[in-house]
Write an enzyme that holds these catalytic residues in place. Structure first.
Site, PDB file in Angstrom:
ATOM      1  N   HIS A  32      18.540  29.318  38.460  1.00 49.40           N
ATOM      2  CA  HIS A  32      17.611  28.609  37.573  1.00 49.40           C
ATOM      3  C   HIS A  32      16.874  29.586  36.675  1.00 49.40           C
ATOM      4  CE1 HIS A  32      18.194  25.705  40.826  1.00 49.40           C
ATOM      5  NE2 HIS A  32      17.943  24.790  39.919  1.00 49.40           N
ATOM      6  N   PHE A  73      22.068  19.071  50.885  1.00 47.77           N
ATOM      7  CA  PHE A  73      20.746  19.467  51.359  1.00 47.77           C
ATOM      8  C   PHE A  73      20.261  20.645  50.509  1.00 47.77           C
ATOM      9  CE2 PHE A  73      20.839  18.107  56.153  1.00 47.77           C
ATOM     10  CZ  PHE A  73      20.987  16.779  55.742  1.00 47.77           C
ATOM     11  N   LYS A  79      17.484  14.937   5.440  1.00 46.41           N
ATOM     12  CA  LYS A  79      18.355  14.135   4.576  1.00 46.41           C
ATOM     13  C   LYS A  79      18.866  14.888   3.353  1.00 46.41           C
ATOM     14  CE  LYS A  79      16.937   9.503   5.819  1.00 46.41           C
ATOM     15  NZ  LYS A  79      16.287   8.256   5.458  1.00 46.41           N
ATOM     16  N   LYS A 112      26.216  26.526  40.144  1.00 44.64           N
ATOM     17  CA  LYS A 112      25.327  25.696  39.317  1.00 44.64           C
ATOM     18  C   LYS A 112      24.357  26.589  38.530  1.00 44.64           C
ATOM     19  CE  LYS A 112      21.348  22.759  39.948  1.00 44.64           C
ATOM     20  NZ  LYS A 112      20.399  22.291  40.962  1.00 44.64           N
ATOM     21  N   GLY A 117      10.676   9.583  -2.568  1.00 41.04           N
ATOM     22  CA  GLY A 117      11.348  10.491  -1.623  1.00 41.04           C
ATOM     23  C   GLY A 117      12.828  10.146  -1.526  1.00 41.04           C
ATOM     24  N   THR A 145       2.804  11.434  -6.615  1.00 37.48           N
ATOM     25  CA  THR A 145       3.139  12.575  -7.473  1.00 37.48           C
ATOM     26  C   THR A 145       4.029  12.074  -8.604  1.00 37.48           C
ATOM     27  OG1 THR A 145       3.091  13.882  -5.452  1.00 37.48           O
ATOM     28  CG2 THR A 145       4.032  14.957  -7.402  1.00 37.48           C
ATOM     29  N   ASN A 194      22.135  10.006   4.897  1.00 37.61           N
ATOM     30  CA  ASN A 194      21.618   9.525   6.185  1.00 37.61           C
ATOM     31  C   ASN A 194      22.745   9.265   7.182  1.00 37.61           C
ATOM     32  OD1 ASN A 194      22.699   7.038   5.448  1.00 37.61           O
ATOM     33  ND2 ASN A 194      20.997   5.908   6.360  1.00 37.61           N
TER      34      ASN A 194
HETATM   35  P1  NAP Z   1      10.020  11.354   2.094  1.00 40.56           P
HETATM   36  O1  NAP Z   1      11.249  11.823   1.402  1.00 40.56           O
HETATM   37  O2  NAP Z   1       9.168  12.354   2.791  1.00 40.56           O
HETATM   38  O3  NAP Z   1       9.113  10.587   0.987  1.00 40.56           O
HETATM   39  C1  NAP Z   1       7.849  10.141   1.295  1.00 40.56           C
HETATM   40  C2  NAP Z   1       7.224   9.405   0.088  1.00 40.56           C
HETATM   41  O4  NAP Z   1       6.008   8.845   0.561  1.00 40.56           O
HETATM   42  C3  NAP Z   1       6.899  10.289  -1.117  1.00 40.56           C
HETATM   43  O5  NAP Z   1       7.100   9.557  -2.281  1.00 40.56           O
HETATM   44  C4  NAP Z   1       5.399  10.583  -0.914  1.00 40.56           C
HETATM   45  O6  NAP Z   1       4.690  10.769  -2.115  1.00 40.56           O
HETATM   46  C5  NAP Z   1       4.935   9.273  -0.301  1.00 40.56           C
HETATM   47  N1  NAP Z   1       3.733   9.452   0.509  1.00 40.56           N
HETATM   48  C6  NAP Z   1       3.640   9.991   1.740  1.00 40.56           C
HETATM   49  N2  NAP Z   1       2.367   9.961   2.163  1.00 40.56           N
HETATM   50  C7  NAP Z   1       1.625   9.386   1.172  1.00 40.56           C
HETATM   51  C8  NAP Z   1       0.254   9.070   1.020  1.00 40.56           C
HETATM   52  N3  NAP Z   1      -0.637   9.348   1.968  1.00 40.56           N
HETATM   53  N4  NAP Z   1      -0.136   8.486  -0.128  1.00 40.56           N
HETATM   54  C9  NAP Z   1       0.746   8.211  -1.095  1.00 40.56           C
HETATM   55  N5  NAP Z   1       2.061   8.481  -1.022  1.00 40.56           N
HETATM   56  C10 NAP Z   1       2.494   9.066   0.111  1.00 40.56           C
HETATM   57  O7  NAP Z   1      10.347  10.233   3.166  1.00 40.56           O
HETATM   58  P2  NAP Z   1      11.622   9.262   3.259  1.00 40.56           P
HETATM   59  O8  NAP Z   1      12.720   9.946   4.000  1.00 40.56           O
HETATM   60  O9  NAP Z   1      11.917   8.734   1.922  1.00 40.56           O
HETATM   61  O10 NAP Z   1      11.094   8.106   4.251  1.00 40.56           O
HETATM   62  C11 NAP Z   1      10.027   7.272   3.864  1.00 40.56           C
HETATM   63  C12 NAP Z   1       9.777   6.159   4.852  1.00 40.56           C
HETATM   64  O11 NAP Z   1      10.879   5.262   4.908  1.00 40.56           O
HETATM   65  C13 NAP Z   1       9.547   6.631   6.289  1.00 40.56           C
HETATM   66  O12 NAP Z   1       8.472   5.923   6.815  1.00 40.56           O
HETATM   67  C14 NAP Z   1      10.825   6.239   7.007  1.00 40.56           C
HETATM   68  O13 NAP Z   1      10.614   5.974   8.387  1.00 40.56           O
HETATM   69  C15 NAP Z   1      11.201   4.974   6.269  1.00 40.56           C
HETATM   70  N6  NAP Z   1      12.636   4.662   6.372  1.00 40.56           N
HETATM   71  C16 NAP Z   1      12.990   3.487   6.957  1.00 40.56           C
HETATM   72  C17 NAP Z   1      14.315   3.135   7.052  1.00 40.56           C
HETATM   73  C18 NAP Z   1      14.697   1.833   7.691  1.00 40.56           C
HETATM   74  O14 NAP Z   1      15.875   1.648   8.025  1.00 40.56           O
HETATM   75  N7  NAP Z   1      13.777   0.915   7.847  1.00 40.56           N
HETATM   76  C19 NAP Z   1      15.316   3.970   6.546  1.00 40.56           C
HETATM   77  C20 NAP Z   1      14.923   5.167   5.945  1.00 40.56           C
HETATM   78  C21 NAP Z   1      13.575   5.499   5.853  1.00 40.56           C
HETATM   79  P3  NAP Z   1       4.592  12.230  -2.818  1.00 40.56           P
HETATM   80  O15 NAP Z   1       5.879  12.391  -3.591  1.00 40.56           O
HETATM   81  O16 NAP Z   1       3.409  12.122  -3.694  1.00 40.56           O
HETATM   82  O17 NAP Z   1       4.443  13.227  -1.723  1.00 40.56           O
END
Ligand code: NAP
Length: 484
Positions: free
Chosen positions: A118, A57, A291, A143, A351, A374, A311
């Site tokens: 709390h 309670f 990462k 608690k 990236g 870039t 990762n």
């Molecule tokens: P990150 O290191 O931040 O790299 C992002 C990249 O996207 C960079 O090359 C960046 O270009 C480019 N970018 C972002 N916004 C942009 C825009 N508006 N126009 C043009 N280029 C743009 O990210 P990440 O860790 O590599 O992850 C990237 C994606 O992969 C994410 O969506 C993530 O969810 C996905 N992912 C999926 C899996 C899966 O298992 N399916 C696994 C890993 C990652 P700049 O260099 O010019 O900034």
């Protein structure tokens, strides 16, 4: 003990909530009497007698997060009237007068008392000091519930309870979204009490999980002091579905393991690993933006020394080892359909994910061109791995030059950019294989355009599953699926 918190306004809805709670293996119910609109002792007596389960309670005052609005004297009088019903436990606040505690203990020695503290704003640094100050009166359970402003607060709380595990009467929980790990991992540290809500929106404290989440998603019934813990580290992590995937794999493989999500910022990494080392963490998934920043904390696998982005982390006795399964996951998904050796692959983005994919694709004998907004970033990777780099405007020239596989590794296609494709539809070559690493939405704008051109499409979801399975294999067997 797992406590189902019953927070009903009246007898009828309390009965309904209790029936729902009894469908799960909860140990005890907490009747939050301060939630009742018109508290009638006879009705509470009826509830206490009608169900074959012990009850706590609680008539919580406002300053400790309760809904009781009357004067303190009225509340103490009501507590005296309610304790006559002899619940298993009565929960009293840490600052209630000693004389009151002594008088009810003398009259009803069979009712066990919980002393609760709390803090809705923070998790104080010195939790031992709070416990010492509460111990002035002898209670059955102490608690401490505090607000977690970071994942580190939650880990500190878990370590605090673990340090005192031998006393069997300490409950330490964190409130708020970041406090959820303390609730999921409660049995691991021998928490005396853990609270669960009966359904979504029926929680008595912020961050409390409900029965379905706790039992169905996290397999709470199987969590014990021997459970191995795995977690996703990143910021944000809320949108990730990794916990659903990994927990169902662990259940299917009959592993005593649980996977949770932990929001961790770059600047918290050192403190995070210090706290995590004291708990049975066995591995981590790593997502944005960590990462690259986790690399300095790890011993690196051969591949990661080159990719410099992690990762997956495997934790053995006293070391953390970093791997990357993104590239393997993506290339395995492609090679289920076609071999990449001598094929031309266009990688959009430069990236962390791009690096892992470029490395794996070159390792398997493909030719790679990186296209990035870039250009300098694309050139940097191209130099490291010995491939070509171009700006995004090179896409239109690719139709003439030709390619076999197109992979988007940028985040364009998700969230606010879900209706955008970075790669122009007219540059998609009919019949090519197109993979988008973005997995939410499942079918991105790029994949829609590719489908229209009769391309073979692979979703980010498929890659996610491949790389997550590779992670499970590393964690459970200590080696890569690809090396078998
Ligand atoms: P990150 O290191 O931040 O790299 C992002 C990249 O996207 C960079 O090359 C960046 O270009 C480019 N970018 C972002 N916004 C942009 C825009 N508006 N126009 C043009 N280029 C743009 O990210 P990440 O860790 O590599 O992850 C990237 C994606 O992969 C994410 O969506 C993530 O969810 C996905 N992912 C999926 C899996 C899966 O298992 N399916 C696994 C890993 C990652 P700049 O260099 O010019 O900034």
């Amino acid at each position: 003990m797992l406590v189902a918190a019953i927070c009903a306004k009246d007898h009828k809805s309390a009965s309904n909530q209790i029936r729902k709670a009894l469908l799960y293996p909860v140990d005890i119910l907490e009747l939050r009497l301060d939630f009742f609109n018109n508290l009638k002792i006879t009705e509470i007596k009826n509830l206490n007698k009608s169900f074959n389960i012990p009850m706590i309670f609680t008539l919580r005052k406002k300053s400790q997060g309760g809904l009781f609005r009357g004067k303190e004297a009225e509340r103490l009088k009501l507590i005296k009237d309610l304790i006559v019903l002899e619940p298993e436990y009565f929960d009293l606040e840490y600052d209630i007068a000693n004389s009151f505690v002594n008088s009810i203990r003398k009259e009803y020695p069979q009712v066990k008392l919980i002393c609760s503290y709390h803090d809705f704003k923070k998790t104080p640094e010195d939790l031992n000091q709070i416990l010492t100050s509460m111990a002035r009166n002898k209670f059955s359970i102490y608690k401490i519930a505090t607000f977690a402003n970071s994942t580190i607060d939650s880990l500190r709380m878990l370590n605090f309870v673990q340090e005192h595990r031998g006393r069997n009467n300490l409950c330490g929980l964190c409130m708020g979204e970041l406090g959820r790990p303390t609730r999921i991992l409660s049995p691991i540290v021998n928490n005396a009490l853990n609270y669960v809500s009966v359904g979504a929106g029926q929680n008595t404290a912020p961050g409390q999980l409900d029965l379905t989440e706790l039992f169905d998603t996290y397999n709470y019934a199987g969590i014990n002091k021997k459970t191995s813990v795995y977690a996703l580290l990143g910021d944000p992590v809320l949108q990730s579905v990794g916990h659903i995937f990994h927990n169902s794999v662990f259940q299917k493989l009959k592993q005593n393991a649980v996977y949770i999500k932990l929001q961790v910022k770059k600047e918290e990494l050192l403190k995070f690993f210090q706290e995590a080392f004291k708990l049975p963490f066995k591995g981590f998934s790593v997502t944005m933006p960590l990462k690259e920043s986790v690399v300095s904390f790890l011993r690196l696998s051969k591949d990661v020394k080159i990719i410099k982005a992690v990762n997956t982390i495997l934790k053995t006795k006293n070391k953390l080892e970093g791997f990357n399964t993104d590239g393997i996951g993506a290339l395995n998904a492609i090679e289920k359909i076609t071999h990449v050796k001598n094929k031309k692959i266009i990688v959009l983005g430069a990236g962390g994910t791009a690096k892992a994919i470029v490395y794996e694709a070159l390792k398997r004998g493909a030719e790679v061109i990186i296209l990035n907004r870039t250009l300098s970033r694309a050139k940097e990777i191209a130099q490291t791995f010995n491939c070509r780099a171009c700006g995004l405007n090179y896409a239109k020239k690719l139709v003439k030059e030709g390619y076999d596989i197109l992979i988007n590794t940028t985040s364009v296609g998700m969230g606010k950019q879900k209706n955008i494709s970075l790669f122009p539809a007219r540059a998609i070559i009919a019949g090519a294989l197109v993979l988008d690493m973005v997995y939410k939405p499942r079918v991105t704008k790029l994949l829609q355009n590719a489908k229209a051109k009769k391309c073979i499409c692979i979703t980010g979801e498929e890659v996610f599953i491949n790389q997550a399975l590779e992670q499970d294999f590393l964690w459970l067997c200590g080696e890569s699926l690809n090396q078998i």
